[in-house]
Every structure is written in structure tokens, then in C-alpha cells.
Design an enzyme around this catalytic site. Structure first.
Site, PDB file in Angstrom:
ATOM      1  N   THR A 274       0.722  -4.674 -11.409  1.00 32.23           N
ATOM      2  CA  THR A 274       0.290  -4.120 -12.686  1.00 32.23           C
ATOM      3  C   THR A 274      -1.018  -3.346 -12.510  1.00 32.23           C
ATOM      4  OG1 THR A 274      -1.068  -6.015 -13.316  1.00 32.23           O
ATOM      5  CG2 THR A 274       1.286  -6.120 -13.881  1.00 32.23           C
TER       6      THR A 274
ATOM      7  N   GLY B 295       9.050  15.569 -34.503  1.00 30.32           N
ATOM      8  CA  GLY B 295      10.217  14.751 -34.837  1.00 30.32           C
ATOM      9  C   GLY B 295      11.315  14.843 -33.802  1.00 30.32           C
TER      10      GLY B 295
ATOM     11  N   ASP C 281       0.842  -1.198   0.000  1.00 33.07           N
ATOM     12  CA  ASP C 281       0.000   0.000   0.000  1.00 33.07           C
ATOM     13  C   ASP C 281       0.877   1.249   0.000  1.00 33.07           C
ATOM     14  OD1 ASP C 281      -2.393  -1.319  -0.055  1.00 33.07           O
ATOM     15  OD2 ASP C 281      -2.802  -1.144   2.091  1.00 33.07           O
TER      16      ASP C 281
ATOM     17  N   GLU D 211       5.135  -2.742  -8.791  1.00 34.15           N
ATOM     18  CA  GLU D 211       4.298  -2.560  -7.595  1.00 34.15           C
ATOM     19  C   GLU D 211       2.859  -3.003  -7.854  1.00 34.15           C
ATOM     20  OE1 GLU D 211       5.472  -1.923  -4.789  1.00 34.15           O
ATOM     21  OE2 GLU D 211       7.297  -0.725  -5.021  1.00 34.15           O
TER      22      GLU D 211
END
Length: 382
Positions: free
Chosen positions: A365, A340, A240, A363
Site C-alpha cells: 500500500t 456527466g 523493488d 505491491e
């Protein structure tokens, strides 16, 4: 400059210090270091000795004693300067969490001052080749031999592998599924601890990542953190906090991409006027700013809940999901703004885009974050 509301004057001074370090020590060095895959141990030492590697931990053992909302905004400022360093600070904080939250007073007094002091760097050994999001499938094993523990197995995708001074490691101590994992503090000089060749990654080249190999690594019995079998609970609680660190870092990366794109749009001229005068491009910058602001708001909301001692698992997953998806979008749009030039290594936005991608993966997906969020929604009491 980002407008921030901080709880104290001391917190304001800390954020000013971190921004100054980012501007003077990180931004001038990041391009060359990332190009040469340099591991910036000297930067971690600088941050540690400035008290910035342990901001959210108690002052009793050398921490900063700051609320999480301050720590995370510090991470964001570091990421604005150098994403690999911000990830490293978040990882180090994560490695300290099990000992700081679950260690005995004797263990904390013995090891935490060194972890918080700046001279030590940690690694968090949870994932394995066949056990990424599925933590219960961990195979690395720890067995008792006399008063010691002996660890055998391997960990994959470990930041700071080969550079860390200690490895917070989760290993199986019984075959009782998720209740069979335990947490250990493994010193870097333990015999039998070795490291594979670092992974060749798309980005974050200054964040060395590799396998950590345990060949009958013997450690003292007092290096078990928490109770035997408590490893899963410790790992989930730590994640968490770790997800919030990544959310803040992703926000800082997106903020920097926005700054570079905005500056370029004001300077680059086509058809006799700055390209920023084109409404289509100006609106793109506005959307980028909105995404960065939304990301910041979500991680700060989760931090406020954490600081108040309230449950925040769902909010941490939301913050990680929103902030990292925002980083991917904003950095991709920054490449588009530069056209570019954005696709060349002469400008940093192509690196930002490569760095943003992994934030959606580590951590947990972002698909796992959606799983966590949906389960929280469907199991909570109305």
C-alpha cells in the site's frame, strides 16, 4: 504522443512495436473484455511470442536483454492500451525474478526458457489473508518428506490464479520468523493445488485474482529456489522490481486518461465554443499532464539507478507512491472533464478511475511505501 529518450535504436524499435500492438490489438478489445471479465490469455501469448514478456532478462535464456528503463516504458505503453494486461506482464516478470536472480545455473537452464518463451504464464504467491504487508506472518508451510517438499496453506489476492502455468510461492520452512521463509517453483498441475472462486473486484476485471489453495502439494526437491530460509530476502528484492512495474503501469493508465480527456475537451462544445477554451478546464488538463510527467520521471530515475547497479529501494517506493497517486488523481480529473458522460460506461474514464484505485494498494500500500521511504531516510548515513 509521449516523447521518449531511449538508449538504442533497438529500444526505439521495441517501443514502436509495443505501441503498435497496443493500438491494434489492445485498445479495440479492452472495453468488451473488461465488461465480460475475459482473461486475455491470447494477448499474453502474443506478447510473449513477440519477446515482450521478458524484456529485462538475459538473452542467454530467451530474455530481451534490455535495460530496465526500456522494459518499464514498454509496460507504460501496454497500460495505455489495457491496464489489466500491463499488470499481468508485470506480475509475470515478477514471478521470473527469483529464479533468474537466485536460481542455480541448472535450474535457470531448465525452466527460464519456458518462462521467457511466451507459452507459459506465472503467478506470484506471496500474500495471505492475514499476511499482506506483514510478509513475516506467512503461515503456508513447506516440509520435507524424503527428497520432496510438501506445501500446505493458502495464498490470497493472487493474479492469474487458475490460469498460470507455474506459481512462484513463498512458504514457511521453519518458525524462525522472517528467516524461516523459503521460495518454491510450483507447477500448475501439482496434485492438491486448487483455486477458490475469483474475487469480485471494483476494476481490472480481466486480471483474474483469487485464492490459491495448497492441500499437501508435493513438489520435487529441486524446486526450492535459493537457499532454505532465504525467502524473505528474495521476496523483498523482487518487490523493488515489482513496484517499478506497477509505477510504470499506473503512468500508462494516467497517460491514456489524459489523452481521452484532452480529446473530449477539444471536441465538446458549450456556449458555442469548445470547453477546452475555458481557462479553468485548460489548467486542469495542464495539472493532469504535470502529474503524468512527474510520475514518468520518478520511475525512470529509479530504473536508471537499477540499471547502474545502485541501491534503489527508496526510489522504487517513491516511484510507486508518486505514480499511483498521480493515476488516481488524473483519472478522477478525467471523469470531471467529461462531466456527466464521464460517469457513464459509454466512456472509458470511469473504468480508468476504478482501475487506478487498486494501484495504491497492491505491491505494498502507499502507506507502506511511506514507511519504507521514511525508514530509508532515517537510517542512511549522512
Amino acid at each position: 504522443m509521449v516523447q521518449r529518450v531511449l538508449p538504442t535504436e533497438e529500444a526505439e524499435d521495441l517501443i514502436v512495436l509495443i505501441r503498435q500492438i497496443a493500438d491494434e490489438q489492445l485498445l479495440p478489445k479492452v472495453d468488451e473484455a473488461e465488461a465480460t471479465h475475459h482473461f486475455p490469455r491470447e494477448i499474453f501469448t502474443l506478447l510473449g511470442r513477440s519477446g515482450l514478456m521478458s524484456l529485462a532478462y538475459p538473452e542467454e535464456f530467451g530474455g530481451g536483454g534490455q535495460p530496465y528503463e526500456v522494459y518499464l516504458q514498454g509496460i507504460e505503453e501496454i497500460a495505455r492500451g489495457w491496464m489489466s494486461v500491463a499488470v499481468g506482464v508485470s506480475v509475470h516478470s515478477l514471478t521470473c525474478f527469483p529464479l533468474a536472480m537466485f536460481g542455480t545455473p541448472e535450474q535457470q537452464a531448465h525452466w527460464l526458457p519456458g518462462m521467457f518463451g511466451g507459452d507459459q504464464l506465472g503467478a506470484y504467491c506471496l500474500s495471505e489473508a492475514q499476511a499482506g504487508s506483514d510478509v513475516a506472518s506467512i503461515r503456508t508451510r513447506a516440509v520435507r518428506e524424503g527428497d520432496d517438499w510438501v506445501l500446505t496453506g493458502s495464498k490470497a489476492w493472487i493474479s492469474h490464479a487458475g490460469h498460470a502455468d507455474f506459481y512462484t510461492t513463498f512458504a514457511r520452512t521453519s518458525d524462525d520468523g522472517s528467516r524461516g521463509l523459503s521460495c518454491f517453483l510450483v507447477p500448475a498441475d501439482a496434485p492438491g493445488l486448487t483455486f477458490a472462486t475469483p474475487e469480485r473486484k471494483m476494476g481490472l476485471h480481466s486480471d483474474t485474482v483469487g485464492e490459491v489453495l495448497f492441500d499437501r502439494v508435493r513438489i520435487d526437491g529441486d524446486r526450492l529456489i535459493g537457499a532454505e530460509g532465504q525467502g524473505m530476502a528474495i521476496a523483498l528484492a523482487a518487490l523493488d522490481a515489482g513496484r517499478l512495474g506497477i509505477a510504470a503501469a499506473a503512468t500508462g493508465l494516467a497517460q491514456r486518461a489524459l489523452e481521452v480527456a484532452t480529446a473530449y475537451a477539444k471536441e465538446r462544445e458549450q456556449f458555442g465554443r469548445p470547453i477546452a477554451d475555458n481557462q479553468g478546464l485548460a489548467f486542469l488538463l495542464a495539472d493532469m499532464a504535470a502529474a503524468v510527467g512527474s510520475a514518468r520521471a520518478t520511475y525512470l530515475h529509479a530504473a536508471h539507478l537499477k540499471d547502474a547497479g545502485k541501491p534503489h529501494t527508496r526510489e522504487a517506493s517513491i516511484a510507486k507512491l508518486i505514480a499511483t497517486d498521480a493515476a488516481m488523481k488524473v483519472t478522477t480529473d478525467a471523469v470531471q472533464v467529461l462531466g456527466g458522460y464521464g460517469y457513464t460506461t459509454d466512456f472509458p474514464v470511469e473504468r480508468f478511475m476504478r482501475e487506478a484505485k487498486v494501484t495504491q494498494i497492491f505491491e505494498g500500500t502507499n502507506q507502506i511505501q511511506r514507511l519504507v521511504i521514511s525508514r530509508q531516510l532515517l537510517t542512511e548515513t549522512p
